[in-house]
Design a protein around this motif. Structure first.
Motif, short mmCIF file in Angstrom:
data_model
loop_
_atom_site.label_atom_id
_atom_site.label_comp_id
_atom_site.label_asym_id
_atom_site.label_seq_id
_atom_site.Cartn_x
_atom_site.Cartn_y
_atom_site.Cartn_z
N UNK A 34 -4.77 -2.59 -11.92
CA UNK A 34 -3.90 -2.37 -12.63
C UNK A 34 -4.30 -2.83 -14.48
N UNK A 35 -3.10 -2.64 -15.28
CA UNK A 35 -3.87 -2.81 -16.86
C UNK A 35 -3.64 -4.39 -17.46
N UNK B 109 -6.11 -1.54 -21.66
CA UNK B 109 -7.27 -2.10 -21.47
C UNK B 109 -7.17 -2.95 -19.81
N UNK B 110 -8.85 -2.20 -19.78
CA UNK B 110 -8.62 -2.85 -18.28
C UNK B 110 -9.95 -4.11 -17.96
N UNK B 111 -9.95 -4.72 -16.71
CA UNK B 111 -11.07 -5.77 -16.75
C UNK B 111 -11.49 -5.58 -15.36
N UNK B 112 -13.15 -5.56 -14.54
CA UNK B 112 -13.34 -5.78 -13.97
C UNK B 112 -13.16 -6.37 -13.53
N UNK C 73 7.18 4.22 -16.89
CA UNK C 73 7.20 2.76 -16.69
C UNK C 73 6.21 2.40 -15.85
N UNK C 74 5.51 1.45 -16.18
CA UNK C 74 4.50 0.42 -15.27
C UNK C 74 4.18 -0.09 -14.65
N UNK D 148 -0.85 4.72 -16.69
CA UNK D 148 -1.87 4.96 -16.19
C UNK D 148 -2.80 4.08 -15.58
N UNK D 149 -3.58 4.11 -14.15
CA UNK D 149 -4.30 2.80 -13.47
C UNK D 149 -5.24 3.13 -13.23
#
Length: 346
Positions: free
Chosen positions: A196-197, A234-237, A333-334, A341-342
């Motif tokens: 997820x974001x 932004x995403x973080x692995x 609406x996340x 977006x995901x």
């Protein structure tokens, strides 16, 4: 000189003893061995000897066939099963016979107490091979081992008389090649990991220097001049290493999608080398980073936006979602399932 088949026929049924498996290739003695006499068509007969013969005689019919059953273990499935034939006790004539697949009525093996020329308790299947004994190789036929039983019918070809005892290491026997690996099931598909974001913010042209960050709501809009809205995500692995797998950016449902329903996905590089952008410092005029190359153009309605090899653990991935040149309004609406977006590791 031909040896005549014993004519005193007694209805007997002999079964092989259970032999513990040894290391290396395994030799398996038949579990059942029955002879079928053409001139005694209704008599079941098993005396511990196998036979294939068609000896010239003043009386016809004169043929003898054999039914043979081998019991396999579950661990044998998928290995190589070799049918081998060593010189029997009695061997005259052309030494040639055929080996047929045999399909028992029971589905497992024929009935050794009932099987006879007129009632084999099954049917002959395809011919595996016609084999002549006494050559350079004792290998008659090779096949993948089935799950449970191997059932065979042996029939003479031409002038032949061969007989062998069931429990001696001669005549027909089965070899299971232990060095062969059993057929393996396909490896299960790797589990899909959802990411997820880590942060999300909207930049509004009409607000200029004022930021309007929201982790819950996203928006991409092009309406009247000066009314454009973009969203940075932004995403973080994760800490696990997924560098050998694919990362897929997905876009699900939208609470609103009008106009072209299409947006552009750009790579975004935060200033000062930070792993992900700092949403509280972002605005239309001061995005604190640089929009880089276009990664994908996507229209709402399909899920997959783009895919790429997953980066190393802990790596930040930053994107800007912007409208095309056409009018569009996309909102989501996340916090709702499969909306917005995901990212997935597949």
């Amino acid at each position: 000189m031909y040896f005549a088949t014993i004519l005193t026929l007694l209805p007997l049924v002999l079964a092989s003893p259970l032999v513990p498996r040894q290391s290396g290739n395994t030799r398996i003695t038949s579990a059942y061995l029955n002879k079928l006499y053409e001139w005694r068509p209704d008599m079941p007969y098993s005396d511990g000897w196998g036979e294939v013969s068609a000896v010239p005689t003043s009386k016809a019919p004169n043929k003898v066939h054999s039914l043979i059953a081998y019991k396999l273990e579950p661990s044998d499935f998928g290995k190589t099963c070799n049918l081998r034939f060593d010189k029997p006790s009695i061997s005259t004539g052309g030494l040639t016979f055929s080996i047929y697949d045999f399909k028992p009525t029971s589905g497992k093996t024929y009935d050794p107490k009932k099987a006879c020329w007129n009632n084999k308790t099954g049917t002959r299947g395809q011919k595996f091979v016609t084999y002549k004994a006494g050559g350079k190789s004792n290998l008659a036929y090779s096949m993948p081992c089935p799950k449970d039983w191997i059932n065979l019918e042996l029939a003479p070809e031409g002038d032949v008389n061969m007989q062998w005892p069931q429990f001696d290491p001669i005549g027909l026997w089965l070899e299971v090649v232990q060095t062969s690996k059993p057929a393996s099931a396909p490896a299960p598909a790797p589990k899909t990991i959802r990411i997820d974001t880590a942060d999300q913010v909207q930049t509004r042209e009409a607000s200029g220097e004022n930021g309007h960050g929201s982790m819950q709501f996203g928006e991409i809009t092009r309406a009247a001049p000066g009314q454009t809205v973009t969203t940075l995500i932004a995403f973080v692995m994760p800490k696990e290493d997924y560098t050998k797998r694919k990362c897929v950016i997905m876009f699900g449902k939208a609470s609103e999608a009008t106009g072209s329903k299409t947006f552009l996905l750009y790579d975004f590089e935060p200033e000062n080398g930070t792993n992900i952008f700092q949403s509280w410092r972002m605005s239309w005029k001061f995005k604190r980073g640089t929009r880089k190359g276009l990664r994908a153009t996507h229209t709402v309605g399909s899920n997959k936006v783009t895919e790429f090899p997953c980066p190393k653990p802990g790596k930040g991935l930053n994107y800007e979602l912007a409208p095309t040149a056409e009018k569009v309004s996309i909102k989501w609406n996340s916090t709702k399932d499969k909306e917005g977006l995901w990212m997935e590791v597949v």
